[in-house]
Design a protein around this motif. Structure first.
Motif, PDB file in Angstrom:
ATOM      1  N   GLU A 181     -17.485  -1.442 -26.710  1.00  0.00           N
ATOM      2  CA  GLU A 181     -18.234  -0.257 -27.148  1.00  0.00           C
ATOM      3  C   GLU A 181     -19.621  -0.640 -27.658  1.00  0.00           C
ATOM      4  O   GLU A 181     -20.602   0.083 -27.450  1.00  0.00           O
ATOM      5  CB  GLU A 181     -17.467   0.468 -28.258  1.00  0.00           C
ATOM      6  CG  GLU A 181     -16.115   1.029 -27.842  1.00  0.00           C
ATOM      7  CD  GLU A 181     -16.236   2.217 -26.897  1.00  0.00           C
ATOM      8  OE1 GLU A 181     -17.362   2.675 -26.646  1.00  0.00           O
ATOM      9  OE2 GLU A 181     -15.196   2.687 -26.401  1.00  0.00           O
ATOM     10  N   LEU A 182     -19.711  -1.784 -28.311  1.00  0.00           N
ATOM     11  CA  LEU A 182     -20.976  -2.192 -28.939  1.00  0.00           C
ATOM     12  C   LEU A 182     -21.877  -3.000 -28.014  1.00  0.00           C
ATOM     13  O   LEU A 182     -23.044  -3.226 -28.328  1.00  0.00           O
ATOM     14  CB  LEU A 182     -20.693  -3.025 -30.195  1.00  0.00           C
ATOM     15  CG  LEU A 182     -20.263  -2.270 -31.446  1.00  0.00           C
ATOM     16  CD1 LEU A 182     -19.842  -3.251 -32.534  1.00  0.00           C
ATOM     17  CD2 LEU A 182     -21.405  -1.395 -31.958  1.00  0.00           C
ATOM     18  N   GLN A 183     -21.328  -3.434 -26.892  1.00  0.00           N
ATOM     19  CA  GLN A 183     -22.062  -4.346 -26.023  1.00  0.00           C
ATOM     20  C   GLN A 183     -23.440  -3.820 -25.639  1.00  0.00           C
ATOM     21  O   GLN A 183     -24.423  -4.567 -25.616  1.00  0.00           O
ATOM     22  CB  GLN A 183     -21.234  -4.620 -24.764  1.00  0.00           C
ATOM     23  CG  GLN A 183     -21.845  -5.630 -23.841  1.00  0.00           C
ATOM     24  CD  GLN A 183     -20.971  -5.889 -22.623  1.00  0.00           C
ATOM     25  OE1 GLN A 183     -21.420  -6.464 -21.631  1.00  0.00           O
ATOM     26  NE2 GLN A 183     -19.717  -5.451 -22.664  1.00  0.00           N
ATOM     27  N   ALA A 184     -23.537  -2.520 -25.344  1.00  0.00           N
ATOM     28  CA  ALA A 184     -24.819  -1.945 -24.926  1.00  0.00           C
ATOM     29  C   ALA A 184     -25.869  -2.067 -26.022  1.00  0.00           C
ATOM     30  O   ALA A 184     -27.080  -2.110 -25.735  1.00  0.00           O
ATOM     31  CB  ALA A 184     -24.641  -0.483 -24.542  1.00  0.00           C
ATOM     32  N   HIS A 185     -25.432  -2.136 -27.290  1.00  0.00           N
ATOM     33  CA  HIS A 185     -26.383  -2.230 -28.393  1.00  0.00           C
ATOM     34  C   HIS A 185     -27.035  -3.616 -28.483  1.00  0.00           C
ATOM     35  O   HIS A 185     -28.016  -3.783 -29.212  1.00  0.00           O
ATOM     36  CB  HIS A 185     -25.695  -1.878 -29.715  1.00  0.00           C
ATOM     37  CG  HIS A 185     -25.366  -0.421 -29.847  1.00  0.00           C
ATOM     38  ND1 HIS A 185     -26.269   0.501 -30.319  1.00  0.00           N
ATOM     39  CD2 HIS A 185     -24.244   0.281 -29.538  1.00  0.00           C
ATOM     40  CE1 HIS A 185     -25.716   1.707 -30.312  1.00  0.00           C
ATOM     41  NE2 HIS A 185     -24.489   1.607 -29.837  1.00  0.00           N
ATOM     42  N   ASP A 189     -29.855  -0.565 -25.217  1.00  0.00           N
ATOM     43  CA  ASP A 189     -29.704   0.332 -24.078  1.00  0.00           C
ATOM     44  C   ASP A 189     -29.792   1.787 -24.544  1.00  0.00           C
ATOM     45  O   ASP A 189     -29.048   2.214 -25.425  1.00  0.00           O
ATOM     46  CB  ASP A 189     -28.340   0.066 -23.429  1.00  0.00           C
ATOM     47  CG  ASP A 189     -28.195   0.770 -22.084  1.00  0.00           C
ATOM     48  OD1 ASP A 189     -28.914   1.747 -21.858  1.00  0.00           O
ATOM     49  OD2 ASP A 189     -27.359   0.327 -21.287  1.00  0.00           O
ATOM     50  N   SER A 192     -26.619   3.781 -24.623  1.00  0.00           N
ATOM     51  CA  SER A 192     -25.520   3.383 -25.502  1.00  0.00           C
ATOM     52  C   SER A 192     -25.118   4.553 -26.409  1.00  0.00           C
ATOM     53  O   SER A 192     -25.921   5.430 -26.731  1.00  0.00           O
ATOM     54  CB  SER A 192     -25.935   2.181 -26.359  1.00  0.00           C
ATOM     55  OG  SER A 192     -27.070   2.488 -27.141  1.00  0.00           O
ATOM     56  N   TYR A 195     -24.598   5.420 -32.996  1.00  0.00           N
ATOM     57  CA  TYR A 195     -23.722   4.825 -33.999  1.00  0.00           C
ATOM     58  C   TYR A 195     -22.799   5.875 -34.629  1.00  0.00           C
ATOM     59  O   TYR A 195     -21.635   5.594 -34.926  1.00  0.00           O
ATOM     60  CB  TYR A 195     -24.548   4.145 -35.087  1.00  0.00           C
ATOM     61  CG  TYR A 195     -25.192   2.851 -34.641  1.00  0.00           C
ATOM     62  CD1 TYR A 195     -24.441   1.823 -34.109  1.00  0.00           C
ATOM     63  CD2 TYR A 195     -26.569   2.655 -34.782  1.00  0.00           C
ATOM     64  CE1 TYR A 195     -25.024   0.629 -33.700  1.00  0.00           C
ATOM     65  CE2 TYR A 195     -27.168   1.473 -34.382  1.00  0.00           C
ATOM     66  CZ  TYR A 195     -26.391   0.465 -33.845  1.00  0.00           C
ATOM     67  OH  TYR A 195     -26.977  -0.711 -33.450  1.00  0.00           O
ATOM     68  N   LEU A 198     -20.025   6.574 -32.266  1.00  0.00           N
ATOM     69  CA  LEU A 198     -19.219   5.366 -32.123  1.00  0.00           C
ATOM     70  C   LEU A 198     -18.331   5.159 -33.350  1.00  0.00           C
ATOM     71  O   LEU A 198     -17.165   4.763 -33.228  1.00  0.00           O
ATOM     72  CB  LEU A 198     -20.131   4.150 -31.921  1.00  0.00           C
ATOM     73  CG  LEU A 198     -19.471   2.843 -31.482  1.00  0.00           C
ATOM     74  CD1 LEU A 198     -18.659   3.043 -30.208  1.00  0.00           C
ATOM     75  CD2 LEU A 198     -20.538   1.780 -31.252  1.00  0.00           C
ATOM     76  N   ALA A 213     -22.764  -4.199 -35.600  1.00  0.00           N
ATOM     77  CA  ALA A 213     -23.727  -4.334 -34.504  1.00  0.00           C
ATOM     78  C   ALA A 213     -24.811  -5.347 -34.852  1.00  0.00           C
ATOM     79  O   ALA A 213     -25.232  -6.143 -33.997  1.00  0.00           O
ATOM     80  CB  ALA A 213     -24.346  -2.975 -34.186  1.00  0.00           C
TER      81      ALA A 213
END
Length: 251
Positions: A181-185, A189, A192, A195, A198, A213
């Motif tokens: 879930e956090l990878q795009a941050h 991105d 994404s 927050y 999320l 993050a």
């Protein structure tokens, strides 16, 4: 290739700034004498960064089958014939030495006009050629420079290695889903998930998500430095390689 977080080479502190004994420094320190430890270190580097060599050979106009043969033969000689003794004298970086070595190898192959037969010779590395050709086929058609392809794939391989290490750390803590879930941050991105959403999705407070993050990006920078350090001989070269990497991925 995913964009790399804009790393300030001087921003990391603590353990991430330390330069420990690394794969390439071990190989170079062994010099002409060689050692079992250096052999293992070199094998690990080759196992990680073999795909840029494959892509380089393909871009030089060889077929997939020829590239497979040449890649395996190149690494057989690279690991067995002590080519690294020359690197020990030149104190080169692994990235540069590897590309120079494969260029010389292809020049010699042209002179010999004969490759190993498929399946022949000793295969010292386990290489996934089916995956390699799939990866190669998605390269930009307009890119015709083999050296540029090598550099791009070197950068992509390095970033993928770092990302996988980070994913493994989260998975070991039972937080694999949170990592995804956090990878795009990591990249900032725009697509994404915010927050706030999320946090609601993960059942956490928004402040906690932002903290995780932040730590994710910090750990990513640390692992990036560690991975790059494996391919250089001196601590002052790490920052130069990071800047070089940033130039490659921003082009």
């Amino acid at each position: 290739m995913p964009p790399v977080d804009r790393v300030n080479p001087d921003s990391a502190e603590g353990p991430a700034r330390k330069f420990h004994t690394t794969h390439w420094s071990v190989v170079l320190a062994a010099g002409e004498a060689g050692s079992d430890l250096a052999g293992v270190a070199l094998s690990r580097l080759c196992q990680t960064y073999w795909f840029p060599v494959y892509a380089f050979i393909r871009k030089r106009g060889y077929s997939a089958e020829e590239a497979q043969d040449f890649t395996q033969e190149f690494f057989a000689g690279f690991l067995e014939k002590n080519y690294v003794a020359r690197a020990a004298r030149e104190r080169g970086r692994f990235r540069v030495f590897l590309m120079t070595s494969v260029e010389n190898f292809l020049h010699n192959q042209h002179d010999r006009a004969q490759a190993l037969k498929r399946g022949g010779g000793q295969k010292l590395l386990s290489l996934d050629y089916e995956d390699a050709e799939d990866r190669y086929q998605v390269e930009p058609i307009e890119e015709s420079d083999p050296a540029r392809i090598f550099e791009q794939q070197w950068a992509a391989t390095l970033l993928e290695t770092v990302l996988n290490r980070l994913r493994d750390e989260f998975s070991a803590e039972g937080r694999a889903g949170l990592f995804e879930e956090l990878q795009a941050h990591l990249w900032g991105d725009s697509a994404s998930i915010p927050y706030s959403r999320l946090a609601e999705k993960c059942g956490l407070k928004e402040g906690n998500i932002k903290t995780i993050a932040h730590r994710l990006r910090q750990r990513y920078r640390e692992l990036l430095r560690e991975e790059i350090a494996q391919t250089v001989a001196k601590p002052e070269e790490v920052d130069d390689e990071i800047r070089h990497l940033m130039r490659i991925v921003s082009q």
